[in-house]
Enzyme design. Sequence first.
Site, PDB file in Angstrom:
ATOM      1  N   MET A  72      10.935  -2.362   2.014  1.00 20.72           N
ATOM      2  CA  MET A  72      10.283  -3.634   1.659  1.00 20.72           C
ATOM      3  C   MET A  72      11.257  -4.732   2.052  1.00 20.72           C
ATOM      4  O   MET A  72      11.868  -5.394   1.200  1.00 20.72           O
ATOM      5  CB  MET A  72       9.953  -3.642   0.161  1.00 20.72           C
ATOM      6  CG  MET A  72       8.784  -2.711  -0.161  1.00 20.72           C
ATOM      7  SD  MET A  72       8.681  -2.270  -1.898  1.00 20.72           S
ATOM      8  CE  MET A  72       9.836  -0.895  -1.916  1.00 20.72           C
ATOM      9  N   ASP A 176       1.055   4.118  -3.576  1.00 23.15           N
ATOM     10  CA  ASP A 176       2.289   3.643  -4.211  1.00 23.15           C
ATOM     11  C   ASP A 176       1.983   2.511  -5.188  1.00 23.15           C
ATOM     12  O   ASP A 176       1.595   1.422  -4.773  1.00 23.15           O
ATOM     13  CB  ASP A 176       3.267   3.166  -3.133  1.00 23.15           C
ATOM     14  CG  ASP A 176       4.657   2.912  -3.692  1.00 23.15           C
ATOM     15  OD1 ASP A 176       4.877   3.137  -4.899  1.00 23.15           O
ATOM     16  OD2 ASP A 176       5.524   2.490  -2.899  1.00 23.15           O
TER      17      ASP A 176
HETATM   18  C1  DX5 Z   1       6.861  -0.954  -5.882  1.00 19.27           C
HETATM   19  C2  DX5 Z   1       7.477   0.308  -5.340  1.00 19.27           C
HETATM   20  C3  DX5 Z   1       6.967   1.526  -6.005  1.00 19.27           C
HETATM   21  C4  DX5 Z   1       7.275   1.595  -7.465  1.00 19.27           C
HETATM   22  C5  DX5 Z   1       6.236   2.406  -8.145  1.00 19.27           C
HETATM   23  O1  DX5 Z   1       7.264  -2.025  -5.143  1.00 19.27           O
HETATM   24  O2  DX5 Z   1       7.231   0.428  -3.953  1.00 19.27           O
HETATM   25  O3  DX5 Z   1       7.417   2.696  -5.325  1.00 19.27           O
HETATM   26  O4  DX5 Z   1       8.517   2.138  -7.761  1.00 19.27           O
HETATM   27  O5  DX5 Z   1       6.470   2.353  -9.512  1.00 19.27           O
HETATM   28  P1  DX5 Z   1       5.344   2.708 -10.552  1.00 19.27           P
HETATM   29  O6  DX5 Z   1       4.904   4.114 -10.283  1.00 19.27           O
HETATM   30  O7  DX5 Z   1       6.027   2.550 -11.860  1.00 19.27           O
HETATM   31  O8  DX5 Z   1       4.212   1.729 -10.347  1.00 19.27           O
HETATM   32 ZN    ZN Z   2       7.590   2.403  -2.916  1.00 25.50          ZN
END
Ligand code: DX5
Ligand code: ZN
Length: 229
Positions: A72, A176
């Site tokens: 990201m 995700d």
């Molecule tokens: C968010 C991340 C995810 C996150 C998911 O920006 O890319 O991988 O860790 O976390 P949960 O499962 O808690 O939504």
């Molecule tokens: Zn992620």
Amino acid sequence: MPFDRKIKIAPSILSADFANFGAEIRAIEDQGADWVHVDVMDGHFVPNLTFGPAMCKAIRPHIRTVMDVHLMIAPVDPYIAAFAEAGADVITAHVEAGPHIHRTLQAIRATGKKAGLALNPGTPAAAAEELLDLVDLVCVMTVNPGFGGQKFLDLTDKVRTLRRMIGDRPIHIEIDGGVTTGTAPLVAAAGADVLVAGSGVFSGGSVANPAAYGANIAAIRAAAEGARG
Ligand code: DX5
Ligand code: ZN
């Protein structure tokens, strides 16, 4: 990394104890994790900062399964070689991260790694259409990226559209954000096979109580598999 469409649970270490990644990774893998999802954030593309290639390299020897690196960051291209050298198996970049995602995916493939394409919640499935020959995975973000523990956005229609678009090609659909026993069935039924879960796996457990990780992983897997019929 042989291809299959079996349900794979990919705990996100964003929800792990940052002071203890080695033990956390061993715990989730011992408890049934299929992949290890590594969230790299730059404080620019997303409003949060995590870690970079040096940390990925440091944790790599602790991963026996698949190191799934979710970038990201923007720009992406200057860092691809570093993440490849750090030992990533899958490198995923966002379609929104720059004007030349096609070049980015080519560059990831050129390192010999699997290439992933991530779509933010506001980006339509059609954004992936001209890129499918360059990707091994499409990651559908079901939260706005940046933080764990957010509420799941129901984008199952988008997942269904992508599944149709992909057809017989060996391309994973990864979900995700906000994956729990409640939401996993929706996306599994729509065609997803890789389920990332941060809080859904790590909540209630610790390296001292890894059985809770195992119970969470097993419950999400069972919920997803049940929805596949
Ligand atoms: C968010 C991340 C995810 C996150 C998911 O920006 O890319 O991988 O860790 O976390 P949960 O499962 O808690 O939504
Ligand atoms: Zn992620």
